[in-house]
Design a protein around this motif. Structure first.
Motif, PDB file in Angstrom:
ATOM      1  N   GLY A  31       9.899   8.668 -15.876  1.00 49.44           N
ATOM      2  CA  GLY A  31       9.322   9.803 -14.926  1.00 49.44           C
ATOM      3  C   GLY A  31       8.167   9.680 -14.239  1.00 49.44           C
ATOM      4  O   GLY A  31       7.559  10.390 -13.710  1.00 49.44           O
ATOM      5  N   THR A  32       7.848   8.380 -14.229  1.00 53.87           N
ATOM      6  CA  THR A  32       6.464   7.959 -13.551  1.00 53.87           C
ATOM      7  C   THR A  32       6.830   7.708 -12.125  1.00 53.87           C
ATOM      8  O   THR A  32       5.762   7.482 -11.267  1.00 53.87           O
ATOM      9  CB  THR A  32       5.800   6.862 -14.321  1.00 53.87           C
ATOM     10  N   CYS A  33       7.998   7.580 -11.785  1.00 56.22           N
ATOM     11  CA  CYS A  33       8.378   7.050 -10.342  1.00 56.22           C
ATOM     12  C   CYS A  33       8.476   8.314  -9.376  1.00 56.22           C
ATOM     13  O   CYS A  33       9.386   9.535  -9.618  1.00 56.22           O
ATOM     14  CB  CYS A  33       9.747   6.440 -10.410  1.00 56.22           C
ATOM     15  N   ARG A  34       7.612   8.374  -8.455  1.00 57.90           N
ATOM     16  CA  ARG A  34       7.657   9.694  -7.430  1.00 57.90           C
ATOM     17  C   ARG A  34       8.642   9.521  -6.369  1.00 57.90           C
ATOM     18  O   ARG A  34       9.451  10.342  -5.855  1.00 57.90           O
ATOM     19  CB  ARG A  34       6.337   9.896  -6.845  1.00 57.90           C
ATOM     20  N   ASP A  35       9.169   8.230  -6.048  1.00 58.90           N
ATOM     21  CA  ASP A  35       9.824   8.190  -4.754  1.00 58.90           C
ATOM     22  C   ASP A  35      10.907   6.818  -5.033  1.00 58.90           C
ATOM     23  O   ASP A  35      10.253   5.711  -4.579  1.00 58.90           O
ATOM     24  CB  ASP A  35       9.088   8.057  -3.395  1.00 58.90           C
ATOM     25  N   ALA A  36      11.805   6.841  -5.698  1.00 59.73           N
ATOM     26  CA  ALA A  36      12.855   5.716  -6.016  1.00 59.73           C
ATOM     27  C   ALA A  36      13.139   4.862  -5.055  1.00 59.73           C
ATOM     28  O   ALA A  36      13.143   3.516  -4.804  1.00 59.73           O
ATOM     29  CB  ALA A  36      14.250   6.264  -7.007  1.00 59.73           C
ATOM     30  N   VAL A  37      13.606   5.682  -3.903  1.00 55.01           N
ATOM     31  CA  VAL A  37      13.882   4.807  -2.661  1.00 55.01           C
ATOM     32  C   VAL A  37      12.763   3.925  -2.169  1.00 55.01           C
ATOM     33  O   VAL A  37      12.901   2.728  -1.815  1.00 55.01           O
ATOM     34  CB  VAL A  37      14.265   5.770  -1.468  1.00 55.01           C
ATOM     35  N   ALA A  38      11.401   4.641  -1.879  1.00 52.27           N
ATOM     36  CA  ALA A  38      10.534   3.871  -1.365  1.00 52.27           C
ATOM     37  C   ALA A  38       9.700   2.557  -2.535  1.00 52.27           C
ATOM     38  O   ALA A  38       9.529   1.628  -1.913  1.00 52.27           O
ATOM     39  CB  ALA A  38       9.170   4.813  -1.261  1.00 52.27           C
ATOM     40  N   GLU A  39      10.050   2.823  -3.766  1.00 48.94           N
ATOM     41  CA  GLU A  39       9.726   1.850  -4.675  1.00 48.94           C
ATOM     42  C   GLU A  39      10.744   0.665  -4.664  1.00 48.94           C
ATOM     43  O   GLU A  39      10.322  -0.616  -4.547  1.00 48.94           O
ATOM     44  CB  GLU A  39       9.524   2.442  -6.105  1.00 48.94           C
ATOM     45  N   LEU A  40      11.901   1.335  -4.435  1.00 45.59           N
ATOM     46  CA  LEU A  40      13.126   0.037  -4.360  1.00 45.59           C
ATOM     47  C   LEU A  40      12.877  -0.758  -2.870  1.00 45.59           C
ATOM     48  O   LEU A  40      12.979  -2.072  -3.105  1.00 45.59           O
ATOM     49  CB  LEU A  40      14.441   0.593  -4.689  1.00 45.59           C
ATOM     50  N   ASP A  41      12.613  -0.076  -1.960  1.00 45.74           N
ATOM     51  CA  ASP A  41      12.430  -0.690  -0.786  1.00 45.74           C
ATOM     52  C   ASP A  41      11.239  -1.582  -0.702  1.00 45.74           C
ATOM     53  O   ASP A  41      11.432  -2.853  -0.433  1.00 45.74           O
ATOM     54  CB  ASP A  41      12.215   0.307   0.581  1.00 45.74           C
ATOM     55  N   ALA A  42      10.246  -1.196  -1.259  1.00 45.87           N
ATOM     56  CA  ALA A  42       8.914  -1.959  -1.497  1.00 45.87           C
ATOM     57  C   ALA A  42       9.312  -3.405  -2.598  1.00 45.87           C
ATOM     58  O   ALA A  42       8.660  -4.338  -2.034  1.00 45.87           O
ATOM     59  CB  ALA A  42       7.918  -1.283  -2.270  1.00 45.87           C
ATOM     60  N   ALA A  43       9.980  -3.005  -3.557  1.00 50.96           N
ATOM     61  CA  ALA A  43      10.353  -4.250  -4.653  1.00 50.96           C
ATOM     62  C   ALA A  43      11.188  -5.270  -3.868  1.00 50.96           C
ATOM     63  O   ALA A  43      11.002  -6.565  -4.030  1.00 50.96           O
ATOM     64  CB  ALA A  43      11.034  -3.533  -5.591  1.00 50.96           C
ATOM     65  N   TYR A  44      12.087  -4.933  -3.025  1.00 51.90           N
ATOM     66  CA  TYR A  44      12.942  -5.853  -2.332  1.00 51.90           C
ATOM     67  C   TYR A  44      12.335  -6.057  -1.016  1.00 51.90           C
ATOM     68  O   TYR A  44      13.258  -6.669   0.091  1.00 51.90           O
ATOM     69  CB  TYR A  44      14.117  -5.410  -2.411  1.00 51.90           C
ATOM     70  N   SER A  45      11.269  -5.790  -0.414  1.00 54.78           N
ATOM     71  CA  SER A  45      10.878  -5.999   0.753  1.00 54.78           C
ATOM     72  C   SER A  45      11.757  -5.665   2.100  1.00 54.78           C
ATOM     73  O   SER A  45      12.025  -6.372   3.016  1.00 54.78           O
ATOM     74  CB  SER A  45      10.553  -7.494   1.077  1.00 54.78           C
ATOM     75  N   ARG A  46      12.132  -4.313   1.788  1.00 54.77           N
ATOM     76  CA  ARG A  46      13.132  -3.636   2.832  1.00 54.77           C
ATOM     77  C   ARG A  46      12.494  -2.619   3.478  1.00 54.77           C
ATOM     78  O   ARG A  46      11.355  -1.837   2.860  1.00 54.77           O
ATOM     79  CB  ARG A  46      14.243  -3.059   2.079  1.00 54.77           C
ATOM     80  N   GLU A  47      12.699  -2.302   4.821  1.00 50.52           N
ATOM     81  CA  GLU A  47      12.283  -1.241   5.660  1.00 50.52           C
ATOM     82  C   GLU A  47      13.198  -0.020   5.159  1.00 50.52           C
ATOM     83  O   GLU A  47      14.299  -0.049   5.280  1.00 50.52           O
ATOM     84  CB  GLU A  47      12.298  -1.664   6.968  1.00 50.52           C
ATOM     85  N   SER A  48      12.421   1.218   5.069  1.00 51.58           N
ATOM     86  CA  SER A  48      13.461   2.284   4.729  1.00 51.58           C
ATOM     87  C   SER A  48      14.117   2.742   5.998  1.00 51.58           C
ATOM     88  O   SER A  48      13.631   2.566   7.065  1.00 51.58           O
ATOM     89  CB  SER A  48      12.542   3.339   4.191  1.00 51.58           C
ATOM     90  N   LYS A  49      15.340   3.101   5.699  1.00 49.69           N
ATOM     91  CA  LYS A  49      16.091   3.718   6.920  1.00 49.69           C
ATOM     92  C   LYS A  49      16.109   5.092   7.001  1.00 49.69           C
ATOM     93  O   LYS A  49      16.910   5.829   7.665  1.00 49.69           O
ATOM     94  CB  LYS A  49      17.695   3.319   6.507  1.00 49.69           C
ATOM     95  N   ARG A  50      15.238   5.773   6.287  1.00 53.25           N
ATOM     96  CA  ARG A  50      15.168   7.306   6.035  1.00 53.25           C
ATOM     97  C   ARG A  50      14.368   7.683   7.312  1.00 53.25           C
ATOM     98  O   ARG A  50      13.508   6.997   7.686  1.00 53.25           O
ATOM     99  CB  ARG A  50      14.505   7.778   4.856  1.00 53.25           C
TER     100      ARG A  50
END
Length: 51
Positions: A31-50
């Protein structure tokens, strides 16, 4: 060719990336993650497509 994605796919099975994903997963399930997409993008060095 114009419009094609030229980035290489991320190897999600590498030891380092599995660890990164596990850390994000742990934050999501605790429950400490506020934005799963942003954290996963950052973890895998990806740019968000949102937008």
């Amino acid at each position: 060719m114009s419009g094609e994605n030229s980035t290489q796919p991320v190897d999600l099975t590498s030891t380092q990336n599995v660890q990164r994903g596990q850390e994000v997963y742990d934050r999501i399930t605790s429950g400490t993650c506020r934005d799963a997409v942003a954290e996963l993008d950052a973890a895998y060095s990806r740019e968000s497509k949102r937008n």
